[in-house]
Design a protein around this motif. Structure first.
Motif, PDB file in Angstrom:
ATOM      1  N   ARG A  87      -4.419  -3.159  -1.552  1.00  0.00           N
ATOM      2  CA  ARG A  87      -3.416  -2.764  -2.552  1.00  0.00           C
ATOM      3  C   ARG A  87      -3.191  -1.257  -2.523  1.00  0.00           C
ATOM      4  N   TRP A  88      -4.281  -0.489  -2.429  1.00  0.00           N
ATOM      5  CA  TRP A  88      -4.164   0.965  -2.457  1.00  0.00           C
ATOM      6  C   TRP A  88      -3.490   1.495  -1.198  1.00  0.00           C
ATOM      7  N   LEU A  89      -3.726   0.848  -0.060  1.00  0.00           N
ATOM      8  CA  LEU A  89      -3.024   1.225   1.164  1.00  0.00           C
ATOM      9  C   LEU A  89      -1.529   0.948   1.030  1.00  0.00           C
ATOM     10  N   VAL A  90      -1.201  -0.215   0.483  1.00  0.00           N
ATOM     11  CA  VAL A  90       0.210  -0.573   0.298  1.00  0.00           C
ATOM     12  C   VAL A  90       0.892   0.448  -0.607  1.00  0.00           C
ATOM     13  N   LEU A  91       0.250   0.813  -1.702  1.00  0.00           N
ATOM     14  CA  LEU A  91       0.854   1.796  -2.611  1.00  0.00           C
ATOM     15  C   LEU A  91       0.999   3.165  -1.952  1.00  0.00           C
ATOM     16  N   ALA A  92       0.003   3.582  -1.187  1.00  0.00           N
ATOM     17  CA  ALA A  92       0.075   4.873  -0.497  1.00  0.00           C
ATOM     18  C   ALA A  92       1.206   4.874   0.528  1.00  0.00           C
ATOM     19  N   PHE A  93       1.303   3.811   1.332  1.00  0.00           N
ATOM     20  CA  PHE A  93       2.383   3.727   2.313  1.00  0.00           C
ATOM     21  C   PHE A  93       3.738   3.581   1.624  1.00  0.00           C
TER      22      PHE A  93
END
Length: 129
Positions: A13-19
């Protein structure tokens, strides 16, 4: 297995939000691909998680009752995954637009990110360890 998938789903989830933030502020083919493909991984993890989740499976067994009362089970059965799938479609539409050089790609990415922010269960722990 359920706990491991839940942990992985939470971390991705945090990778998706960062990207997602990266592509909204600097739309391009590379940032769009990272966002769309990481979101694809997130949705696949979510679908697999639904098959092994006791909450989701229990809610499906009593779907009529779950849909009549608002709560955590209804959120995951009816709202969470729908928002994720629509956001996935918007992210891939944005990726297609950015690859064609169309200026409206940023709009698709922004809509996908906004819908994701609405679909995240913020009432759950932000990090699971």
């Amino acid at each position: 297995m359920h706990e491991a998938l839940l942990l992985l789903h939470n971390l991705v989830r945090w990778l998706v939000l960062a990207f997602g933030l990266w592509v909204v502020f600097r739309p391009g083919a590379r940032s769009g691909a990272f966002f769309a493909h990481t979101l694809t991984l997130q949705v696949v993890l979510g679908v697999v998680l639904a098959f092994v989740s006791p909450l989701f499976q229990g809610a499906l067994a009593n779907l009529e009752g779950v849909m009549q009362t608002p709560g955590e089970a209804r959120y995951f059965v009816a709202e969470h995954w729908v928002g994720g799938l629509i956001a996935l479609g918007l992210a891939h539409a944005g990726l297609g637009q950015v690859r064609k050089g169309k200026p409206r790609a940023r709009l698709f990415f922004a809509l996908a990110l906004g819908l994701l922010l609405l679909s995240i269960p913020w009432f759950r722990p932000l990090l699971r360890f």
